[in-house]
Design a protein around this motif. Structure first.
Motif, PDB file in Angstrom:
ATOM      1  N   THR A   2       7.235 -10.427   3.727  1.00 40.75           N
ATOM      2  CA  THR A   2       5.920  -9.861   3.413  1.00 40.75           C
ATOM      3  C   THR A   2       5.297  -9.173   4.626  1.00 40.75           C
ATOM      4  N   ALA A   3       5.536  -9.733   5.831  1.00 42.44           N
ATOM      5  CA  ALA A   3       4.989  -9.118   7.048  1.00 42.44           C
ATOM      6  C   ALA A   3       5.629  -7.761   7.306  1.00 42.44           C
ATOM      7  N   LEU A   4       6.947  -7.672   7.132  1.00 46.08           N
ATOM      8  CA  LEU A   4       7.650  -6.396   7.322  1.00 46.08           C
ATOM      9  C   LEU A   4       7.194  -5.374   6.291  1.00 46.08           C
ATOM     10  N   TYR A   5       7.152  -5.785   5.052  1.00 46.30           N
ATOM     11  CA  TYR A   5       6.740  -4.906   3.956  1.00 46.30           C
ATOM     12  C   TYR A   5       5.313  -4.400   4.171  1.00 46.30           C
ATOM     13  N   ALA A   6       4.403  -5.330   4.506  1.00 52.51           N
ATOM     14  CA  ALA A   6       3.000  -4.961   4.710  1.00 52.51           C
ATOM     15  C   ALA A   6       2.844  -4.003   5.888  1.00 52.51           C
ATOM     16  N   SER A   7       3.581  -4.269   6.959  1.00 50.88           N
ATOM     17  CA  SER A   7       3.477  -3.423   8.159  1.00 50.88           C
ATOM     18  C   SER A   7       3.962  -2.004   7.881  1.00 50.88           C
ATOM     19  N   LEU A   8       5.078  -1.886   7.153  1.00 54.32           N
ATOM     20  CA  LEU A   8       5.607  -0.557   6.826  1.00 54.32           C
ATOM     21  C   LEU A   8       4.655   0.204   5.901  1.00 54.32           C
ATOM     22  N   ILE A   9       4.097  -0.506   4.933  1.00 56.59           N
ATOM     23  CA  ILE A   9       3.131   0.127   4.019  1.00 56.59           C
ATOM     24  C   ILE A   9       1.924   0.640   4.797  1.00 56.59           C
ATOM     25  N   GLN A  10       1.394  -0.203   5.695  1.00 57.34           N
ATOM     26  CA  GLN A  10       0.219   0.206   6.475  1.00 57.34           C
ATOM     27  C   GLN A  10       0.535   1.363   7.412  1.00 57.34           C
ATOM     28  N   LYS A  11       1.728   1.370   7.973  1.00 54.36           N
ATOM     29  CA  LYS A  11       2.097   2.436   8.912  1.00 54.36           C
ATOM     30  C   LYS A  11       2.085   3.804   8.243  1.00 54.36           C
ATOM     31  N   TYR A  12       2.556   3.857   6.991  1.00 50.02           N
ATOM     32  CA  TYR A  12       2.730   5.149   6.337  1.00 50.02           C
ATOM     33  C   TYR A  12       1.642   5.500   5.324  1.00 50.02           C
ATOM     34  N   THR A  13       0.649   4.635   5.157  1.00 51.18           N
ATOM     35  CA  THR A  13      -0.425   4.971   4.212  1.00 51.18           C
ATOM     36  C   THR A  13      -1.796   5.089   4.882  1.00 51.18           C
ATOM     37  N   ILE A  14      -1.913   4.645   6.124  1.00 50.95           N
ATOM     38  CA  ILE A  14      -3.209   4.688   6.811  1.00 50.95           C
ATOM     39  C   ILE A  14      -3.178   5.741   7.919  1.00 50.95           C
ATOM     40  N   ASP A  15      -4.210   6.550   7.972  1.00 54.59           N
ATOM     41  CA  ASP A  15      -4.361   7.532   9.052  1.00 54.59           C
ATOM     42  C   ASP A  15      -4.992   6.810  10.242  1.00 54.59           C
ATOM     43  N   TRP A  16      -4.145   6.314  11.148  1.00 53.76           N
ATOM     44  CA  TRP A  16      -4.626   5.495  12.266  1.00 53.76           C
ATOM     45  C   TRP A  16      -5.462   6.300  13.255  1.00 53.76           C
ATOM     46  N   GLU A  17      -5.160   7.591  13.364  1.00 53.46           N
ATOM     47  CA  GLU A  17      -5.939   8.435  14.274  1.00 53.46           C
ATOM     48  C   GLU A  17      -7.368   8.582  13.763  1.00 53.46           C
ATOM     49  N   GLN A  44      -7.744   1.672   3.407  1.00 51.26           N
ATOM     50  CA  GLN A  44      -7.346   0.281   3.578  1.00 51.26           C
ATOM     51  C   GLN A  44      -7.080  -0.395   2.241  1.00 51.26           C
ATOM     52  N   PHE A  45      -7.750   0.058   1.188  1.00 51.24           N
ATOM     53  CA  PHE A  45      -7.562  -0.559  -0.125  1.00 51.24           C
ATOM     54  C   PHE A  45      -6.196  -0.225  -0.710  1.00 51.24           C
ATOM     55  N   LYS A  46      -5.745   1.017  -0.544  1.00 48.83           N
ATOM     56  CA  LYS A  46      -4.467   1.429  -1.133  1.00 48.83           C
ATOM     57  C   LYS A  46      -3.303   0.562  -0.645  1.00 48.83           C
ATOM     58  N   LEU A  63       4.685  -8.985  15.925  1.00 47.08           N
ATOM     59  CA  LEU A  63       5.905  -8.453  16.542  1.00 47.08           C
ATOM     60  C   LEU A  63       6.304  -7.130  15.903  1.00 47.08           C
ATOM     61  N   ILE A  64       6.236  -7.075  14.576  1.00 40.91           N
ATOM     62  CA  ILE A  64       6.620  -5.862  13.867  1.00 40.91           C
ATOM     63  C   ILE A  64       5.653  -4.723  14.162  1.00 40.91           C
ATOM     64  N   ARG A  65       4.358  -5.031  14.160  1.00 36.22           N
ATOM     65  CA  ARG A  65       3.344  -4.002  14.426  1.00 36.22           C
ATOM     66  C   ARG A  65       3.513  -3.433  15.831  1.00 36.22           C
ATOM     67  N   LYS A  66       3.861  -4.289  16.772  1.00 40.51           N
ATOM     68  CA  LYS A  66       4.059  -3.831  18.144  1.00 40.51           C
ATOM     69  C   LYS A  66       5.309  -2.941  18.219  1.00 40.51           C
ATOM     70  N   ALA A  67       6.368  -3.368  17.532  1.00 39.57           N
ATOM     71  CA  ALA A  67       7.616  -2.597  17.529  1.00 39.57           C
ATOM     72  C   ALA A  67       7.430  -1.240  16.872  1.00 39.57           C
ATOM     73  N   LEU A  68       6.641  -1.188  15.808  1.00 39.67           N
ATOM     74  CA  LEU A  68       6.425   0.068  15.074  1.00 39.67           C
ATOM     75  C   LEU A  68       5.232   0.861  15.572  1.00 39.67           C
ATOM     76  N   ASN A  69       4.525   0.301  16.573  1.00 36.32           N
ATOM     77  CA  ASN A  69       3.335   0.940  17.144  1.00 36.32           C
ATOM     78  C   ASN A  69       2.290   1.238  16.062  1.00 36.32           C
ATOM     79  N   ILE A  70       2.024   0.215  15.236  1.00 39.59           N
ATOM     80  CA  ILE A  70       1.052   0.372  14.165  1.00 39.59           C
ATOM     81  C   ILE A  70      -0.340   0.093  14.686  1.00 39.59           C
ATOM     82  N   GLY A  71      -1.238   1.033  14.447  1.00 39.97           N
ATOM     83  CA  GLY A  71      -2.609   0.873  14.905  1.00 39.97           C
ATOM     84  C   GLY A  71      -2.790   1.268  16.360  1.00 39.97           C
ATOM     85  N   GLY A  72      -1.761   1.823  16.945  1.00 40.42           N
ATOM     86  CA  GLY A  72      -1.846   2.220  18.343  1.00 40.42           C
ATOM     87  C   GLY A  72      -2.747   3.408  18.555  1.00 40.42           C
ATOM     88  N   ALA A  73      -3.276   3.500  19.764  1.00 41.67           N
ATOM     89  CA  ALA A  73      -4.177   4.621  20.091  1.00 41.67           C
ATOM     90  C   ALA A  73      -3.420   5.911  20.200  1.00 41.67           C
TER      91      ALA A  73
END
Length: 208
Positions: free
Chosen positions: A69-84, A133-135, A198-208
């Motif tokens: 679930t952590a991997l799945y959630a992280s990948l979904i958030q990486k590609y559906t949220i405009d972090w910038e 964030q809802f999607k 760990l996954i978020r750090k590896a995928l640089n999710i939410g990074g500046a």
């Protein structure tokens, strides 16, 4: 061709959102019958895994579940949220709040009025952030809710599983930590949070 591909993607998007929202509504509104049925359906896939590792090692199954679930959630958030956009909106909101406080402290009514007009524009950005964030939350629920319901109903009927917790000792996973939170839920969220970081750090999710 590109138009057809775009329409297919949009329809798939709506379909997945509908499933995710339906699951969330069902779990919250319909009640225990829906949750149990959901758990039983997932059990056809997960029960063999429990048999493989042994019921006494249910905490290992929970760890695997949390990692999935952590991997799945992280990948979904990486590609559906405009972090910038999220980073810029948060920075603007922080600067706005600081400026608004200063205007209030100095009783600068003209500045306060200007900022009040600006607030509606800021609210639009916040609404966009909330929608983004809802999607992923709806997408994530497609996997996480059925797994969680299965674990809940499985452990309720198999109370012998236990594990050793630091500073506490060996505890049965169905024992209560506090309120409605049982030890299996505590273990699930601890492992899910650790793997997710760990996954978020590896995928640089939410990074500046």
């Amino acid at each position: 061709m590109a138009q057809e591909s775009s329409n297919l993607k949009k329809n798939l998007d709506y379909f997945l959102l509908a499933i995710g929202i339906s699951l969330m509504v069902g779990v919250i509104a319909i009640g225990s019958d829906f949750r149990q049925t959901l758990g039983e359906i997932v059990g056809t896939l997960m029960n063999p895994l429990v048999m493989l590792v042994g019921q006494e090692n249910f905490h290992i199954v929970l760890f695997v579940m949390a990692a999935i679930t952590a991997l799945y959630a992280s990948l979904i958030q990486k590609y559906t949220i405009d972090w910038e956009l999220m980073r810029k909106t948060q920075e603007r909101m922080k600067a706005f709040q600081k400026e608004f406080r200063e205007a209030q402290l100095s009783q600068n009514n003209y500045k306060i009025k200007q900022l009040e007009e600006q607030r509606s524009e800021m609210m639009g950005d916040q609404m966009e952030m909330s929608k983004q964030q809802f999607k992923p939350m709806a997408y994530i629920s497609i996997i996480s809710l059925p797994l969680f319901m299965w674990a809940y109903y499985y452990i309720s009927g198999h109370t012998g599983a236990s594990m050793v917790f630091p500073f506490i000792g060996e505890m049965e996973l169905v024992n209560t930590v506090i309120g409605p939170i049982q030890f299996w839920i505590l273990w699930y969220f601890i492992t899910s949070l650790a793997v997710s970081q760990l996954i978020r750090k590896a995928l640089n999710i939410g990074g500046a």
